[in-house]
Scaffold this active site. Sequence first.
Site, PDB file in Angstrom:
ATOM      1  N   GLU A 102       0.828  -1.220   0.000  1.00  0.00           N
ATOM      2  CA  GLU A 102       0.000   0.000   0.000  1.00  0.00           C
ATOM      3  C   GLU A 102       0.858   1.264   0.000  1.00  0.00           C
ATOM      4  O   GLU A 102       0.485   2.274  -0.611  1.00  0.00           O
ATOM      5  CB  GLU A 102      -0.970  -0.002   1.189  1.00  0.00           C
ATOM      6  CG  GLU A 102      -0.401   0.385   2.537  1.00  0.00           C
ATOM      7  CD  GLU A 102       0.399  -0.729   3.203  1.00  0.00           C
ATOM      8  OE1 GLU A 102       1.012  -0.464   4.250  1.00  0.00           O
ATOM      9  OE2 GLU A 102       0.399  -1.867   2.667  1.00  0.00           O
ATOM     10  N   ASP A 103       2.008   1.238   0.663  1.00  0.00           N
ATOM     11  CA  ASP A 103       2.882   2.415   0.683  1.00  0.00           C
ATOM     12  C   ASP A 103       3.417   2.726  -0.716  1.00  0.00           C
ATOM     13  O   ASP A 103       3.524   3.903  -1.092  1.00  0.00           O
ATOM     14  CB  ASP A 103       4.047   2.196   1.646  1.00  0.00           C
ATOM     15  CG  ASP A 103       3.585   2.105   3.086  1.00  0.00           C
ATOM     16  OD1 ASP A 103       2.604   2.793   3.431  1.00  0.00           O
ATOM     17  OD2 ASP A 103       4.182   1.359   3.868  1.00  0.00           O
TER      18      ASP A 103
ATOM     19  N   ARG B 135       5.344 -10.673  13.691  1.00  0.00           N
ATOM     20  CA  ARG B 135       4.318 -10.275  12.726  1.00  0.00           C
ATOM     21  C   ARG B 135       2.944 -10.688  13.247  1.00  0.00           C
ATOM     22  O   ARG B 135       2.751 -11.780  13.786  1.00  0.00           O
ATOM     23  CB  ARG B 135       4.568 -10.922  11.367  1.00  0.00           C
ATOM     24  CG  ARG B 135       3.594 -10.421  10.295  1.00  0.00           C
ATOM     25  CD  ARG B 135       3.884 -11.054   8.940  1.00  0.00           C
ATOM     26  NE  ARG B 135       5.221 -10.730   8.494  1.00  0.00           N
ATOM     27  CZ  ARG B 135       5.570  -9.573   7.929  1.00  0.00           C
ATOM     28  NH1 ARG B 135       4.649  -8.625   7.782  1.00  0.00           N
ATOM     29  NH2 ARG B 135       6.805  -9.359   7.539  1.00  0.00           N
TER      30      ARG B 135
END
Length: 404
Positions: free
Chosen positions: A313-314, A345
């Site tokens: 997404e970045d 994570r």
Amino acid sequence: MPVAASALSWLAVAGRSSSSAMTRLMLGRTLERICKGVLLLCLLHFLIMMILYFDVYSQRFDLFSRFNNGRNGSRNNVSGAAGNGHHFYYYNLSRPNATLASYAATGEQVVPSSQPETNQTPSPKPLPPCPENPPGLVGRLLIEFSSQMTMERVQKENPNVTEGGRYTPPDCQPRWKVAIIIPFRHRENHLKYWLHYLHPILRRQRIDYGIYIINQLGEDTFNRAKLLNVGYTEALKEAEYDCFIFSDVDLIPMDDRNLYHCYDQPRHFAIAMDKFGFRLPYAGYFGGVSGLSKKQFLKINGFPNEYWGWGGEDDDIYNRITLNGMKVSRPDVRLGRYRMIKHERDKHNEPNPQRFNKIQNTKNTMKKDGISSLTYRVVQVKRYPLYTNISVEIGKPPPRPFKG
């Protein structure tokens, strides 16, 4: 010898007589001064009494005159103005410190003034703009996560922060109104450290800000970018923000000169994380902590909603910025250093296998996938002393295409 003795005796008597006379003279002068002082005090007392007497006498005279005027006014009202519905009022301006409000409080009638009274309370002077480089900044900070942190401790450290995590400088006019938005799920311990460090930093930076935790409910796949879109939308329901900073909850700035406000171009703050050896991992990296003005955010149609899981997404956001003719601005590498709270994570946030294909198609998807197509449901909004928590349902990822 008898004559000499007699002479000496006479001199002694004369000396005593002279000394006695001198003593009486000094005593007389002292008594005279005391009498004069008493006389002056009496005279002063008399003058004060006369002033008070005439003051009281004048007030008594005023009272009778008002009483007579009131009776005359009543007669006039009955005889001349009753039919017209008009009333005669009086307002004695001779009373010391008399005001319209004081007469109204005592039920006295007041003559309507031909000119309205002006408010005598001076209006507060406008605050000066906050300095671009706040003078109270510390610079390099020692960031550590070994000490025990509690929300009660953080709250005591920040008494000037108001409910919902809001703060505005009391002595200057901020240049930006900033909403800080954090995508969130199951990171309560990280949040304590983030609030512990960021609130003092933001206050020193003289920023008008509010902190919004966007909590994704349920255990479906995490969607960071969509939560950021939700945060943008919900924050604008709270205040007229013109700047939005999007931050991961596990990233803490190591220098308070890395100013959390918006710039002429979209801003990437976390350019040197300890995770990457305090270097930018690649030129197009836009992750961790970023900021856009409202105008910049709308120009790129916000963030993508279809990046489910970790990663991608970045890079999509970076593509949106460059495709819309903007450039990413960054602080000096010495100021943009960050420490990350180490953690495993998260479950249901596994790497997104479709991220590379989606990044390549940003140009085709950014106009239809973004803030304009955002759907979600707010379940709860709760304002804590240090932040506002917005719990939302954002749906589920679409089924992945079958391989084979």
